[in-house]
Structures are given as structure tokens and as C-alpha cells.
Scaffold this motif. Structure first.
Motif, short mmCIF file in Angstrom:
data_model
loop_
_atom_site.label_atom_id
_atom_site.label_comp_id
_atom_site.label_asym_id
_atom_site.label_seq_id
_atom_site.Cartn_x
_atom_site.Cartn_y
_atom_site.Cartn_z
N UNK A 263 -14.54 -6.58 2.99
CA UNK A 263 -14.07 -6.73 4.52
C UNK A 263 -13.74 -5.44 5.03
N UNK A 264 -13.09 -4.63 4.36
CA UNK A 264 -12.67 -3.29 5.12
C UNK A 264 -13.72 -2.29 5.21
N UNK A 265 -15.04 -2.58 4.73
CA UNK A 265 -16.38 -1.70 4.75
C UNK A 265 -16.44 -1.78 6.21
N UNK A 266 -16.50 -3.00 6.92
CA UNK A 266 -16.95 -3.57 8.30
C UNK A 266 -15.85 -3.16 9.25
N UNK A 267 -14.78 -3.83 8.96
CA UNK A 267 -13.52 -3.80 9.89
C UNK A 267 -12.83 -2.66 9.59
N UNK A 268 -13.16 -1.39 10.13
CA UNK A 268 -12.54 -0.19 9.94
C UNK A 268 -11.45 0.07 11.16
N UNK A 269 -10.50 1.03 10.81
CA UNK A 269 -9.37 0.96 11.79
C UNK A 269 -9.76 1.38 12.96
N UNK A 304 5.15 -3.20 -5.90
CA UNK A 304 5.52 -3.19 -4.61
C UNK A 304 5.41 -1.62 -3.92
N UNK A 305 5.23 -0.50 -4.87
CA UNK A 305 5.21 0.68 -4.45
C UNK A 305 3.52 0.73 -3.59
N UNK A 306 2.79 0.27 -4.25
CA UNK A 306 1.21 0.03 -4.02
C UNK A 306 1.24 -0.49 -2.40
N UNK A 307 2.14 -1.39 -2.14
CA UNK A 307 2.24 -2.03 -0.85
C UNK A 307 2.71 -1.10 0.05
N UNK A 308 3.87 -0.44 -0.29
CA UNK A 308 4.33 0.78 0.59
C UNK A 308 3.25 1.67 0.89
N UNK A 309 2.60 2.17 0.00
CA UNK A 309 1.55 3.18 0.12
C UNK A 309 0.51 2.71 0.94
N UNK A 310 0.27 1.26 1.02
CA UNK A 310 -0.81 0.82 1.77
C UNK A 310 -0.41 0.58 3.57
N UNK A 311 1.04 0.30 3.45
CA UNK A 311 1.49 0.01 4.77
C UNK A 311 2.00 0.88 5.64
N UNK A 312 2.65 2.12 4.92
CA UNK A 312 3.19 3.04 5.89
C UNK A 312 2.48 3.95 6.60
N UNK A 313 1.21 4.19 5.82
CA UNK A 313 0.48 5.03 6.85
C UNK A 313 0.01 4.37 8.12
N UNK A 314 -0.41 3.24 7.94
CA UNK A 314 -0.73 2.36 9.17
C UNK A 314 0.21 2.31 10.31
N UNK A 315 1.37 1.97 9.61
CA UNK A 315 2.51 1.90 10.59
C UNK A 315 2.91 3.14 11.29
#
Length: 479
Positions: A263-269, A304-315
Motif C-alpha cells: 500500500x505504501x508503494x502507491x500512497x507515498x507521503x 514498541x520501539x519500532x512503533x516510535x521509529x515509524x511514528x516520530x519522523x512523520x510527526x
């Protein structure tokens, strides 16, 4: 009657459309019961004898007209919010379109994937998976079907990629919902995995294995035999029964994670900010629910650290001025994740003979990060003059109260050997607990939203002052 139904629905006279379409449906059923032979097609009135259609062709056209009736009825019921009936008609329409080969693969696949989400909301995981597997199989035909001009434009390719990503998102929701429903079944009153319940459900499942096969046959299955085999093969890649241990949960998690990448391949930021973030949030939620099944606290912490690593940069990249709601969701989720990690580190620390300085540092750092994000969330509720609202809106009431409650608890968890600092932390903790109690006294309608937190806050408001007195007495024994 079909055409009248369509015309009235286009004029937004849904009830009138419903009358015509239901009448068309009754007409088909009555005719099939009383006669059953395929009727003349309207076009035959303008054909010479030798051009007349075969019975087979007539039947095909008649059935196609009836499929149209069902297709429009499904939409009418959807409009009238008769959701269950709409789903039923949608399912029958899709089934008939396959039988009579009257469909466009991409459109069919999208409709089936959408229907899967209805079944998901009803926790019918077997039916949901069947729709999704059929959607993926039929969608794969789209690539093989040459278009009218046989030279697909860039736009067509782009549309295909988008539809594929949309189906992948439906698969993510399937995996996530299945895991979360299993978690609800297995958790005890403090949100941990209940081993007794786990054993009980495993025993029960063994008993039901034999009955499952019969249930399987009763489900509405799509497709002709050749399609059926492909759909079945697709279904076998992911379970439709509740996972009851880490191994089973991990298999579903990995399927979900693969669809996240797709899904991320198409829906890029760039260009799809909200879609991209929603997919990342689902990815984070997959890790969160997998962590529930993990018994080892250290490994759980890593998830949970993996979650932080994916959410923090986006935030960090998000402008809250334009994306306030998403920004708040991320603040809260980051705070919650740090809070969970802090709790896990405390549990790990409790197993040690005594806390070493590294663990203390880690606990404090996680607690402070959780406080930071909860505070950011609460600050986002302030008005332009930086004043916190006197009455919280229904949509933010519970998260705001939970944030206040968690900050109070986090200040209580900070570890320090400096008694003066300890006293300050207790004071801050007390203020946050007191906020919750005071707010609920002034606004009794808020109580149902935070019953558990309120009870504990009242307890702490009663206990903390005497604890602080004792600490003060220790601090100033000579006064």
C-alpha cells in the motif's frame, strides 16, 4: 422498471426508486416461477427471423437485466442505511456477475474488497477473507485484459496501481481486526494475556475444527470452479480464526505487514499525506497487538520501539496548522507507546535485585518522553490565547482525561534520590489527579467516560497529601 428505478434514484427520490426496483425483482421471480423459459429480448422485435437470438443468448440477457436490478437495489438499500440488506444484495450481484461473466475485473475486485469491510464490521472473518481473496484473484485478471485500444495510457496504469493499493489496505484492516478481536478475547482486566482463557479457547477450537468444514460450505462462495481454486489458494495464505498464541499472531501480522509495504508503494507521503499516515498508523497498530502476544518484556519493548521509529519522523514533518487531527492522534499514540515502554522497563527492573543506574535512567527518560507528548496533546486543545478549555468537547474528553491521568501517574514513577525533587514530582502528580476529580465534580456528565481513572484519581488525591507530609517531616526534622 429497472430504468425507472435508475432515473428516480438519479433524482434522489430513493424511496420511489426502491418501489420500481423491488417491483422489477418480484417480476423476475414470478416469471421464473410461472414460465422459466427465457423471454424475447427487446432488440429481437427489430430483427429478421434468421437473426433471432438463441435461447442461451436470451437467457444470458435476461439474467443480466436481473443482475442490474440487484445491483441498483444494493445501492438503494445502502442509501436508505439498510446496511445488512445492501451487503446481501451486493454479495448476490457479485456472485452473479462472475457466473455470467458480466463484470470489469477492477470494478468487481473493488466492490468485493469493500464488501469485505462490511463483513469485518460484523466479525465474520471467514466471509471477509473470502471476499478479499476473490478481489485479489479477479484483480490479477485486470493486468491480462487488453483495453479497447490495447495501449494503456499512463493514467490507466496509475489507476490500476491505486486500486491495487486500495485492496491492499483492505487486507491490512482484515489482519489488524482479526488480531485485535483475538486480543479482546484473551486479555484479563489489566490488559495482559490471560493464560487460563488461552487454554480454554485452544481446547474449544480443537472441538470446533470438525464443524468448521461444514460452516465453510454454507458460506456464500464466489465464482466458477477455476476461479474457486485460485481463491482457495489465496485464502490459505492467512487464517480466519482467532490467533491464540504468539506464533499464530505473528503469521497474521506478517501478512498484514506485506500489504503495508504494498500500500505504501502507491500512497507515498508526497501527494497522499493522510493516506500514507493512516497506513503507517495501521502498521504501528499491528506491532502493538503483536506485542500483546509476546511474553518476553525485552522483545515487547523492542516492538514498541519500532512503533516510535515509524511514528516520530512523520510527526516531526507534519504541520499541525493543516493536519491538527492527525497531529493529535500521533501525539497521543507516541505518548501511549512511551508510557507502555516505561511500564515494561519498570516490570523488568522489578525482577532485578536492585535497580542499576542504567535502568533508572531509561525509566526516567521514557517517562519524560511520554509526559512530553501528552503535554503536547493537551496544549493542542488550548485556544489561541493558550487557555485550556473549561468544557471539553465530546470527541476529546476521554483522551484529554486519560492524558491528565497518565501524566499524574508518570510523575509518580520518576525515580530520584533528591527528596526535594521527589516532593515536587508528588505535588505535580497531585495537581493532575485533582484536575480529573474537580472536572468530574463540575461536569458529572463526563464521569461515564473515565470511571476507572476517576476512581483511582480520588484514591490518590486522598493518599498523596499524607505521603507528602511524611516526606516533608523527613526533610525538615530540625524545624
Amino acid at each position: 422498471q429497472n430504468n425507472l428505478g435508475i432515473l428516480w434514484s438519479e433524482r434522489d427520490k430513493i424511496k420511489t426508486a426502491q418501489t420500481y426496483l423491488e417491483s422489477a425483482e418480484a417480476l423476475y421471480n414470478q416469471y421464473m416461477k410461472e414460465d422459466g423459459n427465457p423471454p424475447l429480448d427487446p432488440s429481437e422485435h427489430f430483427m429478421s427471423e434468421e437473426e433471432k437470438l438463441t435461447d442461451q443468448e436470451r437467457a444470458k440477457r435476461f439474467e443480466k437485466a436481473y443482475t442490474h436490478t440487484l445491483y441498483y437495489l444494493a445501492q438503494v438499500y445502502q442509501h436508505l442505511e439498510m446496511i445488512e440488506k445492501a451487503a446481501q444484495y451486493c454479495h448476490t450481484t457479485l456472485k452473479r456477475q462472475l457466473e455470467y461473466c458480466g463484470y470489469y475485473p477492477v470494478e468487481w475486485a473493488l466492490n468485493a474488497a469493500t464488501l469485505s469491510q462490511y463483513y469485518l464490521s460484523k466479525q465474520c472473518f471467514m466471509e471477509s477473507r473470502h471476499c478479499l481473496a476473490a478481489a485479489s484473484v479477479i484483480f490479477s485478471q485486470a493486468g491480462q485484459v487488453p483495453s479497447a485500444e490495447d495501449n494503456e495510457t499512463e493514467q490507466d496504469q496509475q489507476d490500476l496501481r491505486q486500486r491495487k493499493a486500495e485492496i491492499a489496505r483492505c487486507w491490512i484492516k482484515y489482519c489488524l481486526n482479526l488480531l485485535q478481536s483475538a486480543q479482546k478475547l484473551l486479555e484479563d482486566n489489566i490488559g495482559e494475556l490471560d493464560p487460563d482463557r488461552q487454554s480454554e479457547l485452544k481446547a474449544q477450537r480443537k472441538k470446533e475444527e470438525d464443524e468448521k468444514e461444514n460452516g465453510r460450505k454454507k458460506a456464500v462462495l464466489f465464482g466458477t470452479s477455476d476461479i474457486c481454486d485460485s481463491v482457495l489458494a489465496m485464502e490459505e495464505k492467512v487464517s480466519c480464526v482467532y490467533p491464540l498464541d504468539f506464533q499464530e499472531a505473528r503469521e497474521i501480522f506478517l501478512v498484514g505487514q506485506n500489504y503495508v509495504q504494498e500500500a505504501k508503494e502507491f500512497f507515498q507521503v508526497d501527494g497522499y499525506v493522510t493516506d500514507h499516515i493512516e497506513i503507517v498508523q495501521d502498521h504501528s497498530a499491528l506491532f502493538k497487538v503483536l506485542a500483546f502476544f509476546e511474553e518476553d518484556y525485552e522483545r515487547r519493548c523492542k516492538m514498541h520501539k519500532r512503533r516510535i521509529d515509524m511514528l516520530e519522523p512523520i510527526y516531526a514533518d507534519l504541520n499541525p496548522q493543516y493536519y491538527l487531527l492527525i497531529s493529535r492522534q500521533l501525539q497521543f499514540e507516541l505518548a501511549d507507546t512511551y508510557y507502555e515502554m516505561m511500564d515494561l522497563k519498570v516490570a523488568i527492573g522489578n525482577k532485578l535485585e536492585e535497580l542499576d543506574s542504567h535502568t533508572i535512567k531509561k525509566i526516567n527518560s521514557l517517562a519524560q518522553l511520554a509526559i512530553k507528548y501528552y503535554e503536547l496533546f493537551l496544549d493542542s486543545l488550548r485556544n489561541p490565547d493558550k487557555v485550556f478549555p473549561e468544557v471539553l468537547g465530546e470527541d476529546v474528553l476521554r483522551p484529554a482525561m486519560v492524558a491528565k491521568f497518565h501524566i499524574a501517574r508518570l510523575y509518580g514513577k520518576l525515580i530520584t534520590s533528591d527528596s526535594k525533587k521527589q516532593l515536587e514530582n508528588m505535588q505535580t502528580s497531585l495537581e493532575y489527579y485533582a484536575f480529573l476529580v474537580d472536572y468530574c465534580e463540575k461536569h458529572p456528565e463526563a464521569v461515564p467516560a473515565v470511571e476507572t481513572e476517576l476512581e483511582l484519581s480520588k484514591e490518590m488525591v486522598g493518599l498523596l497529601p499524607s505521603k507528602m507530609e511524611r516526606l516533608r517531616a523527613k526533610l525538615c526534622p530540625f524545624i
